[in-house]
Design an enzyme around this catalytic site. Structure first.
Site, PDB file in Angstrom:
ATOM      1  N   LYS A 101      -3.890  -3.187   7.265  1.00  0.00           N
ATOM      2  CA  LYS A 101      -4.051  -4.636   7.243  1.00  0.00           C
ATOM      3  C   LYS A 101      -3.044  -5.241   6.272  1.00  0.00           C
ATOM      4  O   LYS A 101      -2.484  -4.563   5.422  1.00  0.00           O
ATOM      5  CB  LYS A 101      -5.492  -5.002   6.854  1.00  0.00           C
ATOM      6  CG  LYS A 101      -5.938  -6.329   7.442  1.00  0.00           C
ATOM      7  CD  LYS A 101      -5.787  -6.388   8.954  1.00  0.00           C
ATOM      8  CE  LYS A 101      -6.033  -7.792   9.482  1.00  0.00           C
ATOM      9  NZ  LYS A 101      -5.574  -7.943  10.857  1.00  0.00           N
TER      10      LYS A 101
ATOM     11  N   ASP B  62       0.871  -1.174   0.000  1.00  0.00           N
ATOM     12  CA  ASP B  62       0.000   0.000   0.000  1.00  0.00           C
ATOM     13  C   ASP B  62       0.907   1.223   0.000  1.00  0.00           C
ATOM     14  O   ASP B  62       1.573   1.517   0.998  1.00  0.00           O
ATOM     15  CB  ASP B  62      -0.898  -0.016   1.243  1.00  0.00           C
ATOM     16  CG  ASP B  62      -1.864   1.158   1.286  1.00  0.00           C
ATOM     17  OD1 ASP B  62      -1.682   2.115   0.502  1.00  0.00           O
ATOM     18  OD2 ASP B  62      -2.781   1.140   2.119  1.00  0.00           O
TER      19      ASP B  62
ATOM     20  N   LYS C 187      -7.971  -5.837   2.670  1.00  0.00           N
ATOM     21  CA  LYS C 187      -8.687  -5.668   3.934  1.00  0.00           C
ATOM     22  C   LYS C 187      -8.825  -6.980   4.698  1.00  0.00           C
ATOM     23  O   LYS C 187      -9.850  -7.257   5.320  1.00  0.00           O
ATOM     24  CB  LYS C 187     -10.061  -5.027   3.708  1.00  0.00           C
ATOM     25  CG  LYS C 187      -9.976  -3.633   3.119  1.00  0.00           C
ATOM     26  CD  LYS C 187      -9.225  -2.683   4.028  1.00  0.00           C
ATOM     27  CE  LYS C 187      -9.054  -1.305   3.400  1.00  0.00           C
ATOM     28  NZ  LYS C 187      -8.026  -1.277   2.333  1.00  0.00           N
TER      29      LYS C 187
ATOM     30  N   TYR D  84      -0.923  -1.157  14.921  1.00  0.00           N
ATOM     31  CA  TYR D  84      -1.704  -1.218  13.698  1.00  0.00           C
ATOM     32  C   TYR D  84      -1.325  -0.074  12.774  1.00  0.00           C
ATOM     33  O   TYR D  84      -1.378   1.094  13.159  1.00  0.00           O
ATOM     34  CB  TYR D  84      -3.209  -1.152  14.000  1.00  0.00           C
ATOM     35  CG  TYR D  84      -4.046  -1.135  12.750  1.00  0.00           C
ATOM     36  CD1 TYR D  84      -4.245  -2.316  12.026  1.00  0.00           C
ATOM     37  CD2 TYR D  84      -4.609   0.037  12.274  1.00  0.00           C
ATOM     38  CE1 TYR D  84      -4.992  -2.311  10.863  1.00  0.00           C
ATOM     39  CE2 TYR D  84      -5.360   0.046  11.109  1.00  0.00           C
ATOM     40  CZ  TYR D  84      -5.545  -1.132  10.410  1.00  0.00           C
ATOM     41  OH  TYR D  84      -6.285  -1.120   9.259  1.00  0.00           O
TER      42      TYR D  84
END
Length: 380
Positions: free
Chosen positions: A232, A13, A134, A229
């Site tokens: 994902k 990403d 996701k 976090y």
């Protein structure tokens, strides 16, 4: 047997349009230029650049083997160039998965997800590249069990003598950094005892009994790399098809069931894995629902023939309808489990920052008994 070829699928990403929605075409173009130069210079045989949700996907063939510094360096450069464009465009979370400021020889542990396999090319070498968004690597545990171990899904396990002896599953404990091999069908129940907990135990490889690689899955867990976090994991998977491996239809069949996976919004929720074509591989409802795309290729002399967009098909319309119903049902739970993940998995999300503010507000309360916590008993 043909020449030895390596297929590398590396994703990251590097920034996306309108939030965690989809990759901008200009960032894909920037990555494509890097891979085109690598092919021109003879490092790559062939490549294909695509995207699923907010993840840029690099599919590459070469003769350098797995974990090669030059190949991983090229992928890193492609992601960096794409991230620069993302920053110039003001895209969301530009460079999110690039957890280091400089390349150190291998992208493993640096953020991107990696699935690579080396094999002697067959006269016809069909392969499928799965790309999910996701969700986490363990999302492929159930489909892999069905593809390589369930005769109700894969008829070839019963009627094809080349598959009748079964396969070997290599499972990782991603918390402890350990691996274990399961000989299937002999160890079937032991395999299921582990991979039914996909947040911790992840299928990494599947081999035939003769040692030939059948499948490989990215196992990078971003929260365990960064300690918090940051997004994902969005795994990728390669599966070889036909001629001693499951047929294409057997490989795709498990995805006709939109099974529940962890991920979705902020990596903190459970939702159905929806198979979609590339045109529908964009995140919308609650930043999802979790989606998986599949591209089919043939490899000839290292060249990628194709792809075919395998889930862009009316045969999966009913699966997508079921996924919509499941998504609606799960969303109605709001912040309650089982839609929201359990406390163990929430430790690596943004929830601990909220709970920390509440610590001083707790006061003693007499329960009438002393709880016997399992981890405390084990320490005695």
């Amino acid at each position: 047997m043909g020449e030895k070829i390596t297929l590398s699928v590396i994703k990251a990403d590097i920034g996306s349009l309108a939030g965690h929605h989809k990759v901008h075409p200009d960032t894909m173009l920037a990555a494509t230029r890097v891979l085109a130069d690598a092919k021109k210079n003879g490092l790559l045989i062939d490549y294909y650049v695509t995207a699923v949700g907010d993840d840029l996907q690099l599919i590459m063939t070469h003769k350098k083997g797995t974990d090669n510094k030059e190949i991983h360096g090229t992928a890193w450069n492609a992601f960096e160039e794409a991230a620069k464009v993302a920053k110039d465009l003001g895209l969301y979370a530009a460079g999110q998965d690039l957890l280091s400021s400089s390349f150190s020889g291998n992208v493993r542990g640096m953020g991107p997800g990696v699935a690579e396999m080396e094999f002697n090319e067959r006269p016809a070498e069909p392969i499928v590249v799965f790309m999910a968004d996701k969700t986490e690597p363990g999302a492929f545990n159930l489909p892999l069990y069905k593809i390589f171990a369930d005769p109700f899904n894969t008829a070839g396990l019963v009627i094809d003598p080349r598959m009748h002896d079964g396969f070997i599953f290599t499972v990782l404990d991603v918390y402890e950094g350990k691996a274990i091999d399961f000989n299937i069908p002999q160890d079937l129940y032991d395999l299921l005892a582990l991979i039914g907990t996909p947040s911790r135990y992840v299928v990494k490889f599947v081999h035939r009994k003769d040692g030939e690689i059948a499948s490989v899955i990215s196992s990078e867990r971003l929260s365990l790399i960064a300690g918090k976090y940051i997004g994902k994991d969005d795994p990728v998977m390669i599966v070889r098809a036909q001629s001693g491996f499951p047929a294409l239809g057997e490989i795709l069949e498990p995805f006709s069931f939109p099974h529940l996976v962890e991920g979705w919004m902020r990596g903190s929720h459970t939702g159905p894995l929806m198979p979609v074509g590339i045109k529908d591989a964009k995140m919308t409802r609650f930043d999802g629902p979790p989606r998986v795309a599949a591209l089919g290729f043939n490899i000839k002399n290292g060249n990628l023939i194709g792809p075919s967009d395998l889930f862009d098909d009316v045969a999966y319309d009913e699966t997508r309808r079921q996924a919509q119903i499941i998504a609606e049902y799960m969303r109605r739970h709001g912040p309650f489990m089982p839609h929201r993940l359990g406390p163990e998995d929430m430790e690596y999300t943004t929830l601990p920052d909220v709970l920390k503010k509440l610590e001083k507000r707790f006061r003693p309360f007499e329960l009438g008994y002393k709880p016997k916590l399992r981890h405390e008993l084990e320490e005695l």
